[in-house]
Design a protein around this motif. Structure first.
Motif, mmCIF file in Angstrom:
data_model
loop_
_atom_site.group_PDB
_atom_site.id
_atom_site.type_symbol
_atom_site.label_atom_id
_atom_site.label_comp_id
_atom_site.label_asym_id
_atom_site.label_seq_id
_atom_site.Cartn_x
_atom_site.Cartn_y
_atom_site.Cartn_z
ATOM 1 N N ASP A 52 -37.211 68.566 -52.526
ATOM 2 C CA ASP A 52 -36.707 69.002 -53.752
ATOM 3 C C ASP A 52 -35.707 67.877 -54.155
ATOM 4 O O ASP A 52 -35.588 67.572 -55.509
ATOM 5 C CB ASP A 52 -36.150 70.526 -53.773
ATOM 6 C CG ASP A 52 -37.035 71.439 -53.750
ATOM 7 O OD1 ASP A 52 -38.268 71.241 -53.849
ATOM 8 O OD2 ASP A 52 -36.631 72.496 -53.542
ATOM 9 N N ARG A 53 -34.786 67.198 -53.512
ATOM 10 C CA ARG A 53 -33.806 66.634 -53.880
ATOM 11 C C ARG A 53 -34.491 65.244 -54.619
ATOM 12 O O ARG A 53 -33.995 64.800 -55.373
ATOM 13 C CB ARG A 53 -32.803 66.104 -52.570
ATOM 14 C CG ARG A 53 -31.687 65.240 -53.015
ATOM 15 C CD ARG A 53 -30.830 65.078 -51.956
ATOM 16 N NE ARG A 53 -29.975 66.050 -51.662
ATOM 17 C CZ ARG A 53 -29.100 66.322 -50.876
ATOM 18 N NH1 ARG A 53 -28.770 65.105 -49.954
ATOM 19 N NH2 ARG A 53 -28.443 67.562 -50.688
ATOM 20 N N ILE A 56 -36.057 65.990 -57.718
ATOM 21 C CA ILE A 56 -35.037 66.082 -58.881
ATOM 22 C C ILE A 56 -34.398 64.621 -59.410
ATOM 23 O O ILE A 56 -34.030 64.371 -60.486
ATOM 24 C CB ILE A 56 -33.733 66.940 -58.476
ATOM 25 C CG1 ILE A 56 -34.255 68.443 -58.431
ATOM 26 C CG2 ILE A 56 -32.544 67.162 -59.484
ATOM 27 C CD1 ILE A 56 -33.460 69.513 -57.721
ATOM 28 N N LYS A 60 -34.562 63.204 -63.040
ATOM 29 C CA LYS A 60 -33.063 62.833 -63.842
ATOM 30 C C LYS A 60 -33.010 61.381 -64.238
ATOM 31 O O LYS A 60 -32.194 60.954 -64.838
ATOM 32 C CB LYS A 60 -31.961 63.216 -62.790
ATOM 33 C CG LYS A 60 -31.476 64.602 -62.593
ATOM 34 C CD LYS A 60 -30.281 64.821 -61.793
ATOM 35 C CE LYS A 60 -30.068 66.500 -62.055
ATOM 36 N NZ LYS A 60 -28.664 66.715 -61.304
ATOM 37 N N GLU A 80 -39.576 75.856 -60.376
ATOM 38 C CA GLU A 80 -38.263 76.237 -59.891
ATOM 39 C C GLU A 80 -37.145 75.140 -59.797
ATOM 40 O O GLU A 80 -36.014 75.325 -59.463
ATOM 41 C CB GLU A 80 -38.616 76.535 -58.312
ATOM 42 C CG GLU A 80 -38.973 75.545 -57.267
ATOM 43 C CD GLU A 80 -40.272 74.857 -57.743
ATOM 44 O OE1 GLU A 80 -40.537 73.781 -57.018
ATOM 45 O OE2 GLU A 80 -41.138 75.431 -58.216
ATOM 46 N N LEU A 81 -37.731 73.686 -60.246
ATOM 47 C CA LEU A 81 -36.906 72.855 -60.510
ATOM 48 C C LEU A 81 -36.226 72.360 -61.588
ATOM 49 O O LEU A 81 -35.479 71.604 -62.006
ATOM 50 C CB LEU A 81 -37.449 71.507 -59.880
ATOM 51 C CG LEU A 81 -37.975 71.573 -58.330
ATOM 52 C CD1 LEU A 81 -38.580 70.232 -57.841
ATOM 53 C CD2 LEU A 81 -36.773 72.012 -57.542
ATOM 54 N N ALA A 83 -34.391 73.749 -64.010
ATOM 55 C CA ALA A 83 -33.102 73.933 -64.424
ATOM 56 C C ALA A 83 -32.250 72.829 -63.847
ATOM 57 O O ALA A 83 -31.373 72.056 -64.315
ATOM 58 C CB ALA A 83 -32.515 75.189 -64.216
ATOM 59 N N ARG A 84 -32.407 72.779 -62.579
ATOM 60 C CA ARG A 84 -31.743 71.779 -61.710
ATOM 61 C C ARG A 84 -31.650 70.339 -62.146
ATOM 62 O O ARG A 84 -31.087 69.508 -61.894
ATOM 63 C CB ARG A 84 -32.085 71.976 -60.176
ATOM 64 C CG ARG A 84 -31.391 73.265 -59.710
ATOM 65 C CD ARG A 84 -31.499 73.437 -58.194
ATOM 66 N NE ARG A 84 -32.616 73.681 -57.830
ATOM 67 C CZ ARG A 84 -33.430 73.257 -56.515
ATOM 68 N NH1 ARG A 84 -32.626 72.677 -55.674
ATOM 69 N NH2 ARG A 84 -34.449 73.617 -56.258
ATOM 70 N N ALA A 85 -33.273 70.260 -62.643
ATOM 71 C CA ALA A 85 -33.451 68.635 -62.967
ATOM 72 C C ALA A 85 -33.020 68.240 -64.569
ATOM 73 O O ALA A 85 -33.342 67.239 -64.667
ATOM 74 C CB ALA A 85 -34.791 68.442 -62.691
ATOM 75 N N THR A 104 -37.906 82.826 -64.305
ATOM 76 C CA THR A 104 -37.120 81.655 -63.897
ATOM 77 C C THR A 104 -37.095 80.951 -65.298
ATOM 78 O O THR A 104 -35.777 80.315 -65.549
ATOM 79 C CB THR A 104 -37.678 80.844 -62.862
ATOM 80 O OG1 THR A 104 -37.730 81.564 -61.642
ATOM 81 C CG2 THR A 104 -36.978 79.609 -62.653
#
Length: 210
Positions: A52-53, A56, A60, A80-81, A83-85, A104
């Protein structure tokens, strides 16, 4: 799901699908020229496998370039990624994944749905709140309907339903065919990246064609 009022067909915009991205640097360097070559409404970022990291971080690296050009950035799956990305939404595959992702992503993110095998599946996606439906993308083994069948499905949807539809064009010729159906967006992927003249020339021609 509201029926679509009668109107002139829209001029479709380009929805650019990337190759699977492992290193975002080459694409990041080439994107400004691509955005200058044609009207790109959105970019579907396909990600090579990773944790995941790592995924992302790749997104970005691309997000500011895409979004500052006025285009939306959607992830191929990986809802699932989103929003974080810092992505704008996700393109989902089939009704089950759409149902899983809706809590989500909604109401703040874009939900697009492909992998729709039947007209009934497409109508289910529209009724569930999909922001667009995608027709014509290849399956995992590379199978897809004929160009005429995809065009027929796009025309059916564009004439009857309010949510936008996207036609996946495997060639510049298909892009021209699908542009005549009333589809709001034409998705282009390998037809751009694999063109021997280079992606910028191919995208410029696609923009002129549609």
């Amino acid at each position: 799901m509201a029926a679509k009022p009668a109107s002139l067909p829209p001029v479709p915009r380009i929805y650019l699908a990337t190759p699977p991205i492992a290193d975002p640097a080459p694409l990041a360097a080439g994107l400004p020229a691509l955005f200058a070559a044609a009207d790109v409404a959105a970019v579907l970022v396909r990600l090579a496998p990773g944790d995941d990291r790592t995924l992302i971080t790749r997104v970005k690296a691309l997000a500011p370039i895409i979004q500052n050009a006025g285009a939306a950035l959607l992830l191929d799956g990986h809802f699932e990624l989103v929003a974080r990305a810092g992505a704008d939404g996700a393109n989902l595959h089939g009704i089950p994944q759409m149902e899983e992702a809706m809590p989500t992503l909604k109401p703040d993110r874009i939900v697009g749905v492909g992998g729709l095998q039947t007209r009934h599946d497409a109508m289910l996606a529209g009724e569930a709140g999909a922001d667009y439906v995608l027709f014509g993308e290849p399956t995992a083994d590379g199978e897809r309907p004929s160009a005429d069948a995809i065009a027929e499905r796009l025309q059916w949807w564009a004439e009857l339903f309010e949510p936008p539809c996207v036609g996946y064009a495997a060639s510049l010729e298909e892009a021209g065919l699908f542009a005549s159906t009333g589809a709001e967006f034409i998705m282009l992927g390998d037809a751009i990246w694999n063109d021997p003249r280079g992606a910028q020339v191919a995208l410029s021609e696609a923009g002129a064609t549609i």
